[in-house]
Write a protein that holds these residues in place. Structure first.
Motif, mmCIF file in Angstrom:
data_model
loop_
_atom_site.group_PDB
_atom_site.id
_atom_site.type_symbol
_atom_site.label_atom_id
_atom_site.label_comp_id
_atom_site.label_asym_id
_atom_site.label_seq_id
_atom_site.Cartn_x
_atom_site.Cartn_y
_atom_site.Cartn_z
ATOM 1 N N ASN A 1 38.011 -33.448 -35.196
ATOM 2 C CA ASN A 1 36.661 -33.051 -34.811
ATOM 3 C C ASN A 1 36.263 -33.810 -33.543
ATOM 4 O OD1 ASN A 1 33.975 -32.524 -34.540
ATOM 5 N ND2 ASN A 1 33.410 -33.103 -36.638
ATOM 6 N N TYR B 1 33.692 -33.687 -31.878
ATOM 7 C CA TYR B 1 32.257 -33.990 -31.748
ATOM 8 C C TYR B 1 31.824 -35.124 -32.677
ATOM 9 C CZ TYR B 1 32.557 -29.401 -29.605
ATOM 10 O OH TYR B 1 32.914 -28.340 -28.818
ATOM 11 N N ILE C 1 32.611 -40.655 -29.121
ATOM 12 C CA ILE C 1 32.743 -39.216 -29.390
ATOM 13 C C ILE C 1 33.714 -38.653 -28.354
ATOM 14 C CG2 ILE C 1 31.509 -36.998 -29.377
ATOM 15 C CD1 ILE C 1 29.030 -38.508 -30.359
ATOM 16 N N PHE D 1 34.447 -35.771 -27.181
ATOM 17 C CA PHE D 1 33.955 -34.773 -26.222
ATOM 18 C C PHE D 1 33.211 -35.441 -25.068
ATOM 19 C CE2 PHE D 1 30.601 -31.923 -24.674
ATOM 20 C CZ PHE D 1 31.368 -30.832 -24.287
ATOM 21 N N LEU D 2 32.465 -36.501 -25.404
ATOM 22 C CA LEU D 2 31.678 -37.158 -24.351
ATOM 23 C C LEU D 2 32.542 -38.036 -23.456
ATOM 24 C CD1 LEU D 2 28.401 -38.124 -26.263
ATOM 25 C CD2 LEU D 2 28.789 -36.222 -24.687
ATOM 26 N N LYS E 1 40.728 -26.931 -27.578
ATOM 27 C CA LYS E 1 39.375 -26.761 -28.105
ATOM 28 C C LYS E 1 38.322 -27.525 -27.313
ATOM 29 C CE LYS E 1 40.708 -25.687 -32.789
ATOM 30 N NZ LYS E 1 40.797 -26.111 -34.180
ATOM 31 N N GLU F 1 36.627 -25.066 -24.848
ATOM 32 C CA GLU F 1 36.574 -23.656 -25.261
ATOM 33 C C GLU F 1 35.135 -23.126 -25.295
ATOM 34 O OE1 GLU F 1 37.665 -22.814 -29.302
ATOM 35 O OE2 GLU F 1 38.975 -21.175 -28.681
ATOM 36 N N GLY F 2 34.209 -23.964 -25.750
ATOM 37 C CA GLY F 2 32.811 -23.510 -25.840
ATOM 38 C C GLY F 2 32.041 -23.766 -24.557
ATOM 39 N N ASP F 3 32.702 -24.251 -23.529
ATOM 40 C CA ASP F 3 32.009 -24.603 -22.280
ATOM 41 C C ASP F 3 32.527 -23.797 -21.088
ATOM 42 O OD1 ASP F 3 31.138 -26.688 -23.991
ATOM 43 O OD2 ASP F 3 30.643 -27.874 -22.239
ATOM 44 N N THR F 4 33.232 -22.700 -21.374
ATOM 45 C CA THR F 4 33.865 -21.987 -20.259
ATOM 46 C C THR F 4 32.834 -21.456 -19.264
ATOM 47 O OG1 THR F 4 33.900 -20.010 -21.612
ATOM 48 C CG2 THR F 4 35.919 -21.284 -21.548
ATOM 49 N N ARG G 1 30.304 -23.036 -18.339
ATOM 50 C CA ARG G 1 29.703 -24.178 -17.642
ATOM 51 C C ARG G 1 30.505 -24.617 -16.426
ATOM 52 N NH1 ARG G 1 26.709 -22.625 -19.701
ATOM 53 N NH2 ARG G 1 26.297 -22.247 -17.539
ATOM 54 N N THR H 1 29.251 -28.088 -14.739
ATOM 55 C CA THR H 1 27.951 -28.103 -14.057
ATOM 56 C C THR H 1 26.907 -28.969 -14.745
ATOM 57 O OG1 THR H 1 27.434 -26.047 -15.175
ATOM 58 C CG2 THR H 1 28.182 -25.871 -12.909
ATOM 59 N N PHE H 2 26.968 -29.082 -16.055
ATOM 60 C CA PHE H 2 25.942 -29.877 -16.721
ATOM 61 C C PHE H 2 26.289 -31.355 -16.767
ATOM 62 C CE2 PHE H 2 22.914 -27.074 -19.293
ATOM 63 C CZ PHE H 2 22.759 -26.265 -18.178
ATOM 64 N N ARG H 3 27.559 -31.634 -16.922
ATOM 65 C CA ARG H 3 27.915 -33.043 -17.054
ATOM 66 C C ARG H 3 28.298 -33.661 -15.723
ATOM 67 N NH1 ARG H 3 31.872 -33.506 -21.789
ATOM 68 N NH2 ARG H 3 31.654 -35.689 -21.275
ATOM 69 N N GLN I 1 24.837 -20.001 -25.453
ATOM 70 C CA GLN I 1 26.167 -20.179 -24.889
ATOM 71 C C GLN I 1 27.243 -20.107 -25.983
ATOM 72 O OE1 GLN I 1 26.495 -23.473 -22.052
ATOM 73 N NE2 GLN I 1 28.398 -23.966 -23.070
ATOM 74 N N GLN I 2 26.944 -20.731 -27.106
ATOM 75 C CA GLN I 2 27.922 -20.747 -28.187
ATOM 76 C C GLN I 2 28.053 -19.377 -28.848
ATOM 77 O OE1 GLN I 2 30.004 -23.172 -28.637
ATOM 78 N NE2 GLN I 2 28.966 -24.407 -27.093
ATOM 79 N N SER J 1 30.230 -17.421 -26.613
ATOM 80 C CA SER J 1 31.640 -17.818 -26.780
ATOM 81 C C SER J 1 32.225 -17.254 -28.069
ATOM 82 C CB SER J 1 31.779 -19.341 -26.808
ATOM 83 O OG SER J 1 31.489 -19.855 -25.556
ATOM 84 N N GLN K 1 20.972 -31.936 -15.771
ATOM 85 C CA GLN K 1 22.296 -32.240 -15.238
ATOM 86 C C GLN K 1 22.511 -33.729 -15.045
ATOM 87 O OE1 GLN K 1 23.045 -29.719 -11.867
ATOM 88 N NE2 GLN K 1 22.624 -27.878 -13.029
ATOM 89 N N ARG L 1 31.612 -24.925 -33.923
ATOM 90 C CA ARG L 1 33.032 -25.221 -34.129
ATOM 91 C C ARG L 1 33.384 -24.991 -35.599
ATOM 92 N NH1 ARG L 1 37.228 -24.254 -32.614
ATOM 93 N NH2 ARG L 1 36.454 -24.700 -30.534
#
Lengths: 560, 192
Positions: free
Chosen positions: A94, A96, A121, A123-124, A154, A157-160, A162, A207-209, B86-87, B90, B130, B148
């Motif tokens: 996981n 996250y 974490i 992801f971060l 993964k 995958e949910g940030d494509t 971005r 773009t966000f991070r 967004q999710q 996806s 941002q 997820r």
């Protein structure tokens, strides 16, 4: 029980010297230092340093734990490794949730203490790897097909959506570079020279991070020799009633054309756009450089168009892609105008007529008004839908009409609304107006006070009333709370009436109205008495309230 | 197939979202509610199908508590809304190729979602994010983790009909949360 504790204590005492010995053996085995975690896409690398023991004698093992796990687990691929780093895939974890890692040195039977990494974490902490790039050459263009960083993994995958991609392209023989930034996953770089080698590299930007990847490896490709089939150019689209008109230019040649469209969102999704282009049936095989097709051919608001020339089996390359926002071709309905006149001004309220209110954003209204007798028109432009036209003559008829001047980012306007005419109020009555206003205010305040008081009463009686006994008890002590009588619903009012006689007795009339003559018997005074009587009942809970309750009346009345 | 109805709920979401930022917030609230009512029937699942799939139920742990609108400012609420959109995009896009839904229908939904996302990204509040506000990042992480779990569930269930029905029920639940959030955002527009 005591015996068991005793034997456990003995074991501990007996075992203690062995533990001490082991510690003495491993005394010189230092734990790893500078343990660090480096994550790129879904790949995690654990790194550390170690001093003391000669290389080869010492191995290292790592374990991990997430905040969802009770125990530490061995890190696959990081058990008894001889180097000072190991890799681990995060695909089955996981990303996250917080993770912890620890490493220790081992030699023979002894082990060092664990060196632990602070929880984080994944992801971060993850870095972005370079995107995947695939090139395809045309005679004067290169099609760049990008896949998001760590595709198939993964992490992103949910940030494509971005990601933005920065493409740097140059002719191999020159140092001059050109940079293109896009959020599309397939992009055609055109206006290139045929039979020339171009090189390019691409990097991803979250773009966000605000994180950037490294550039992808440089790839070079040769454009093909100039095609004999002309490529359609200057694609333009316009709307004509319920149809779209597509036009383009092409060098004169005996060719036919076909056009295709693509929902715009496909351009922002990795790997799906090339085969999603759809034919436009009305523009599948035409000889002219324009075609007309019904609007309902296309089912997304934002879409792309492209055109190709063909002769038999010979086809040209596809034209450049033209992005269309269909809102641009949507006719704006004229606004609705409402006017409230005062002595020397008009309060104008203009509202957008579009049913989807989101389309009414950022509108500017052009308002025209004139004295009906003179016809000299004055014009104002307002961004607010509500405004006042001042300095007008009293008791004069003015007309107002308005149109939507701009529509979001599109520079277009609606037709004018119908003219709305109204007279301003009489002139010398300002003092009278004041008096009327004050009186009106007082009246409404009194009304509001009265309504408020009643509301509080209702709420009190409903929400803070004493608990009601169960129905069985209620039947025995059939004493309905008289407050319900005060809050009869309108429905009940229409169905049943209470007629209170001067003598204090109560008659209930059902659906049948009493003869008019009978009604006249009861004075308004008697009705008022009844109201007071009910109020008293509420406060005292008098048994007499029974007499006021119509038979079969629902126990609970209305929404209060 | 029953799960072909899944994207309907997303259209509702879009209706709710598209009205959040326009000029007449009072009307918006009303309108989004009305549209939800009028569009609700087609999204209702037959009770029998849901009953058949009861054994497939799973708690996806929608992070209701932590993303509760009461605790956050407009920027936070927008970030939550943006992340959910967004999710959802996806989720549908990833399974577009499975041919579960009629292509025209799912393209319409994805097109509208994409447009909505583009619009939201032009908003100052999201642009300001941002710089990376840690509390907003935490919120986004929780929503990502929730989706997820949905992805993983579908994968583990091999995208069975029942799995899609369970996911549909879950997305409906998520949408109710979104409606509350958009309602709250509309209210913020009225009393900034």
């Amino acid at each position: 029980m005591l015996g068991l504790l005793g034997s456990a204590a003995l074991v501990l005492v007996a075992g203690a010297p062995w533990v001490l010995l082991a510690a003495a053996d491993g005394e010189e085995l230092e734990p790893p230092e500078d343990v660090d975690v480096y994550i790129v896409d879904d790949n995690l690398t654990l790194k550390w340093s170690h001093k003391g023991e000669p290389a080869g004698n010492v191995t290292f093992s790592a374990e991990y734990q997430t905040d969802e796990m009770e125990n530490w687990l061995k890190l696959p691929g990081c058990h008894h490794v001889t180097g000072t780093e190991c890799e681990f895939s995060l695909l089955n974890t996981n990303i996250y949730a917080e993770m912890k890692f620890r490493v220790r040195a081992e030699t023979g039977k002894s082990t060092s203490s664990w060196a632990e990494v602070d929880p984080f974490i994944p992801f971060l902490r993850a870095h972005i790897g370079p995107p995947g790039v695939r090139l395809e050459a045309e005679d004067q263009a290169i099609v760049v097909d990008i896949s998001y960083p760590g595709r198939g993994g993964k992490m992103w995958e949910g940030d494509t959506l971005r990601f933005q991609y920065r493409i740097v392209i140059w002719q191999r023989s020159s140092n001059e570079t050109k940079t293109i930034t896009t959020s599309y996953y397939t992009i055609k770089i055109s206006k290139l020279l045929p039979e020339t080698t171009y090189c390019l590299k691409v990097k991803a930007i979250h773009t966000f991070r605000g994180k950037h990847s490294n550039y992808s490896a440089v790839q070079c490709i040769n454009t093909t020799e100039a095609s004999k089939m002309p490529v359609p150019e200057n694609i333009e689209m316009d709307a004509l009633g319920e149809s779209y008109v597509l036009r383009w230019d092409c060098a004169p040649a005996d060719v036919s054309f076909r056009a295709q469209w693509l929902p715009n969102f496909y351009k922002s999704t990795s790997g799906s756009s090339p085969d999603k282009w759809k034919p436009i049936p009305a523009c599948a095989d035409i000889r002219t450089m324009q075609c007309v097709f019904p609007r309902n051919t296309i089912h997304t608001d934002h879409f792309l168009l492209r055109v190709q020339a063909f002769r038999g089996n010979n086809t040209s390359f596809w034209s450049e892609e033209k992005l269309i926002n269909s809102q641009k071709y949507t006719k704006i309905p004229p606004p609705i105008v409402a006017v409230t006149p005062t002595r020397d001004s008009l309060l104008v309220y203009v509202s957008c007529q579009d049913h989807s209110l989101s389309k009414c954003r950022k509108l500017t209204y052009e308002v025209v008004f004139w004295d009906k007798t003179s016809n000299t028109k004055r014009r104002v432009v307002k961004e607010s839908p509500e405004f006042t036209i001042e300095n007008l003559q009293p008791q004069t008829v003015y007309c107002v009409q308005a149109r939507v001047l701009s529509f979001a980012t599109w520079n277009k306007s609606s037709d004018f609304s119908d003219a709305l005419c109204d007279a301003t109020r009489p002139g010398n009555s300002s003092s009278m107006n004041w008096i009327l206003t004050v009186l009106g205010t007082l009246f409404f305040s009194a009304l509001a006070l009265y309504a408020g008081k009643n509301l509080v009463k209702c709420l009190n009686s409903e929400f803070f009333s004493s608990p009601k006994p169960p129905p069985s008890i209620d039947e025995v002590f059939s004493e309905p709370p008289s407050k319900y009588l005060l809050f009869l619903t309108p429905e009940e009012h229409t169905e049943r009436c209470f007629i209170i006689e001067n003598t204090g007795t109560v008659a209930v009339t059902g659906g049948n109205p009493s003869p008019e003559g009978e009604h006249r018997k009861y004075t308004s005074q008697s009705s008022q008495d009844s109201g007071n009587y009910s109020n008293e009942e509420e406060s005292t809970g008098s048994e007499n309230s029974q007499g006021l309750r119509p038979q079969g009346c629902p126990e609970h009345s209305g929404p209060f | 197939m029953i799960h072909k109805q899944l994207p309907e709920m997303v259209l509702l979401l879009l209706l709710a979202c598209s009205t959040v930022f326009s000029l007449e917030p009072k009307l918006i609230l009303f309108q989004s509610r009305m549209k939800r009512e009028s569009l609700h029937p087609p999204t209702m699942l037959p009770v029998s199908s849901v009953q058949q799939c009861l054994s497939h139920r799973k708690n996806f742990l929608l992070p209701l508590q932590s993303v509760s609108r009461h605790q956050y400012q407009k920027g936070h609420a927008l970030a939550v809304l943006h992340e959910i959109l967004q999710q959802v995009f996806s989720l549908f896009q990833a399974h577009l190729s499975l041919g579960i839904w009629e292509e025209t229908h799912i393209e319409r939904v994805l097109g509208a979602l994409h447009q909505q996302l583009e619009y939201m990204e032009s908003l100052a509040e999201l642009k300001a994010e941002q710089s990376g506000d840690p509390s907003v990042q935490r919120l986004r992480i929780q929503i990502k983790a929730y989706f997820r779990r949905i992805h993983d569930y579908l994968e583990n269930q091999r995208y069975s009909s029942c799995a899609w029905i369970i996911v549909q029920v879950e997305i409906n639940r998520c949408m109710l949360f979104v409606f509350r959030l958009t309602g709250w955002l509309s209210k913020q527009e009225t009393d900034p």
